[in-house]
Design an enzyme around this catalytic site. Structure first.
Site, PDB file in Angstrom:
ATOM      1  N   ASP A  42      32.755  12.835  -2.940  1.00  0.00           N
ATOM      2  CA  ASP A  42      33.443  12.591  -1.528  1.00  0.00           C
ATOM      3  C   ASP A  42      33.885  11.176  -1.608  1.00  0.00           C
ATOM      4  O   ASP A  42      33.207  10.370  -0.956  1.00  0.00           O
ATOM      5  CB  ASP A  42      32.528  12.927  -0.582  1.00  0.00           C
ATOM      6  N   HIS A  79      19.766   7.830   1.023  1.00  0.00           N
ATOM      7  CA  HIS A  79      20.624   7.364   1.581  1.00  0.00           C
ATOM      8  C   HIS A  79      20.875   7.030   2.896  1.00  0.00           C
ATOM      9  O   HIS A  79      21.675   5.776   3.155  1.00  0.00           O
ATOM     10  CB  HIS A  79      21.951   8.483   1.125  1.00  0.00           C
ATOM     11  N   ASP A 135      30.732  18.234   5.565  1.00  0.00           N
ATOM     12  CA  ASP A 135      29.722  17.532   4.807  1.00  0.00           C
ATOM     13  C   ASP A 135      28.619  16.785   5.570  1.00  0.00           C
ATOM     14  O   ASP A 135      28.767  16.497   6.641  1.00  0.00           O
ATOM     15  CB  ASP A 135      30.694  16.026   4.346  1.00  0.00           C
ATOM     16  N   ARG A 171      35.160   2.390   2.222  1.00  0.00           N
ATOM     17  CA  ARG A 171      34.132   1.813   3.283  1.00  0.00           C
ATOM     18  C   ARG A 171      34.522   1.072   4.343  1.00  0.00           C
ATOM     19  O   ARG A 171      34.100   0.983   5.359  1.00  0.00           O
ATOM     20  CB  ARG A 171      33.094   1.012   2.275  1.00  0.00           C
ATOM     21  N   GLN A 174      36.480   3.340   7.063  1.00  0.00           N
ATOM     22  CA  GLN A 174      35.377   3.974   7.536  1.00  0.00           C
ATOM     23  C   GLN A 174      34.544   3.052   8.631  1.00  0.00           C
ATOM     24  O   GLN A 174      34.349   3.647   9.789  1.00  0.00           O
ATOM     25  CB  GLN A 174      34.437   4.598   6.513  1.00  0.00           C
ATOM     26  N   LYS A 179      37.778   8.873   4.694  1.00  0.00           N
ATOM     27  CA  LYS A 179      37.206  10.205   4.043  1.00  0.00           C
ATOM     28  C   LYS A 179      38.308  11.228   3.367  1.00  0.00           C
ATOM     29  O   LYS A 179      38.038  11.895   2.659  1.00  0.00           O
ATOM     30  CB  LYS A 179      36.130  10.904   4.642  1.00  0.00           C
ATOM     31  N   THR A 195      38.746  14.697  -1.939  1.00  0.00           N
ATOM     32  CA  THR A 195      37.159  14.969  -2.228  1.00  0.00           C
ATOM     33  C   THR A 195      37.582  15.786  -3.689  1.00  0.00           C
ATOM     34  O   THR A 195      38.306  16.964  -3.624  1.00  0.00           O
ATOM     35  CB  THR A 195      36.536  15.933  -1.124  1.00  0.00           C
ATOM     36  N   GLU A 216      25.690   1.374  -1.800  1.00  0.00           N
ATOM     37  CA  GLU A 216      24.193   1.152  -2.274  1.00  0.00           C
ATOM     38  C   GLU A 216      23.809   0.394  -3.385  1.00  0.00           C
ATOM     39  O   GLU A 216      22.911  -0.399  -3.393  1.00  0.00           O
ATOM     40  CB  GLU A 216      23.419   2.584  -2.117  1.00  0.00           C
ATOM     41  N   GLU A 242      31.027   8.854  -4.026  1.00  0.00           N
ATOM     42  CA  GLU A 242      29.831   9.560  -3.393  1.00  0.00           C
ATOM     43  C   GLU A 242      29.097  10.679  -4.359  1.00  0.00           C
ATOM     44  O   GLU A 242      30.030  11.724  -4.401  1.00  0.00           O
ATOM     45  CB  GLU A 242      29.918   9.831  -1.955  1.00  0.00           C
ATOM     46  N   GLU A 295      27.748  13.816  -4.888  1.00  0.00           N
ATOM     47  CA  GLU A 295      27.168  14.912  -4.145  1.00  0.00           C
ATOM     48  C   GLU A 295      27.139  16.300  -4.898  1.00  0.00           C
ATOM     49  O   GLU A 295      27.502  16.141  -5.812  1.00  0.00           O
ATOM     50  CB  GLU A 295      28.072  15.240  -2.773  1.00  0.00           C
TER      51      GLU A 295
END
Length: 427
Positions: free
Chosen positions: A244, A144, A137, A248, A251, A264, A268, A375, A210, A212
């Site tokens: 993904d 970002h 990844d 948070r 992490q 993570k 996925t 975000e 996320e 992606e």
């Protein structure tokens, strides 16, 4: 005017004759003699149908110099085919566009073969398109990277100096990559301690999506040998949507000094259809100017991205309809697919057919184009109002939907959707 197929394709379909994305499926309406489910087999999407490539292959219709007598479509995955390289991909694409065209009678007028090979999408189960040996990844969106850095380190120096010199990435967990529609169980783990207390342990309080995309690797490279950036496109079969999922709080507590781990690796999700670079070629566009200039091994003669509009929809738990929360675009990536792949191999790391290379979260410059809750809510400080449901992060029962579709003058090239629903943590 777009290409015409004898298969009915609606004007707003993601899967016209110009697309022909690849996936792996099994029929849901038949079973083996012992009652076992049918074997997985490769297919391509056309309108609301799936063309069974194992049937087309068994009928001897792949009669070009590369594919004639090849068993690549008699496999339970696409790994053999994607490893054959661009000449094989082009030969198959031209053959399929001819066979599915309105003018060619081979399949159109053969009732028995047509009924065996064309199945309604509602009558198949989609599976992972390749056996994913490894998953990497990247962290390739400047917007970002800037937003995350500002949230966690402040606005003075949000993006580390090294980010502008190399496509940063981490090695993900291939075993927990799942197909669209798979439920995601809220993970448990440790979080930051408060005051003098021990670290928090329990279900994540900050479950995130996320937005992606991910490249499916075609032919790999030998251990110890790298791939030239100007040849890297020949090692990329195509793209899928990817979510993904991220915890948070887990992490943030664990990532120093070695990077993401349990925050993570719990899940996925990828979309089932691989859209090839050949299908995306009409939507190629200039990639962002890079300053400073990348080192020579990353300086590519064709510095391109793709104009792929991306959307994220969320259906809050207990609600009937989803609401859109993000509109972004693949062209927001600072580091291109080819730069990512070339950098991955510059140390001699060997990629293999079917490997998965995630782009990292794809955020744009405006708040409505941010690619994750971290975000969008600024780490929970600014909750979103989703049709009466306030959200800082994902709650149990929430469903997340990604979509992507390139809009041409006469046709679309789309990816379908990438979906997942959050289930409560297991006690």
């Amino acid at each position: 005017m777009g290409l015409r197929s004898f298969v009915e394709v609606s004007p707003d379909s993601h899967f016209p004759l110009e697309n022909l994305p690849y996936g792996v499926f099994r029929p849901t309406s038949t079973a083996g003699g012992d009652g076992s489910p049918p074997a997985p087999r490769p297919g391509v999407a056309i309108g609301d149908f799936v063309l069974d490539l194992s049937v087309i292959s068994a009928a001897g219709l792949f009669d070009g110099p590369i594919l004639k007598d090849s068993p690549c479509f008699l496999q339970p995955s696409l790994n053999m085919f994607v490893g054959m390289g661009r000449p094989a991909w082009k030969e198959v694409r031209l053959t399929l566009q001819r066979l599915l065209s309105a003018e060619d009678p081979t399949l159109r007028d053969n009732t028995s073969l047509r009924e065996k090979s064309l199945l309604k999408m509602s009558e198949v189960e989609m599976l992972l398109p390749t056996v994913i040996g490894d998953y990497t990844d990247f962290f390739s969106s400047m917007h970002h990277a800037k937003n995350c850095g500002t949230i966690f380190r402040g606005p003075e120096n949000p993006i580390p100096v090294n980010w502008f010199h190399l496509p940063i990435a981490y090695h993900g967990r291939a075993s927990s990559v799942v197909i669209s529609g798979t439920d995601i169980i809220r993970p448990r783990g440790q979080g930051y301690p408060t005051a003098k207390s021990p670290p928090y342990f329990g279900p994540t309080q900050k479950l995130d999506f996320e937005l992606e995309m991910a490249a499916i690797v075609g032919p790999g490279n030998e251990l110890g040998k790298s791939i030239n950036v100007d040849e890297a496109a020949d090692h990329i079969f195509g793209l899928v949507l990817m979510n993904d999922w991220s915890a948070r709080d887990i992490q943030a507590w664990e990532y120093v000094p070695l990077g993401p781990f349990l925050g993570k690796s719990f899940g996925t999700t990828i979309s089932p259809w691989i859209v090839t670079l050949d299908a995306l070629e009409p939507f190629a566009c200039d990639a962002p100017k890079q300053d400073p200039q990348p080192l020579p091994y990353l300086a590519e003669s064709k510095h391109i991205n793709y104009d792929i509009p991306l959307e994220v929809w969320i259906k809050p738990a207990g609600h009937e309809h989803p609401v859109i929360i993000t509109r972004s675009n693949f062209n927001n990536l600072y580091w291109t697919l080819t730069q990512q792949l070339a950098h991955h191999t510059i140390n001699g790391c060997n990629l293999r057919p079917g490997d998965l290379l995630g782009t990292g979260t794809i955020s744009g410059p405006e708040a409505e184009s941010f690619g994750c809750f971290l975000e969008l809510t600024w780490n929970g400080q600014k909750p979103l109002n989703l049709i009466g449901a306030a959200r800082k992060f994902l709650e149990d029962g929430d469903e997340v939907f990604f979509t992507a579709c390139c809009k041409g003058k006469d046709y679309n090239v789309g990816f379908g959707s990438c979906t997942g629903k959050v289930l409560p943590a297991i006690p």
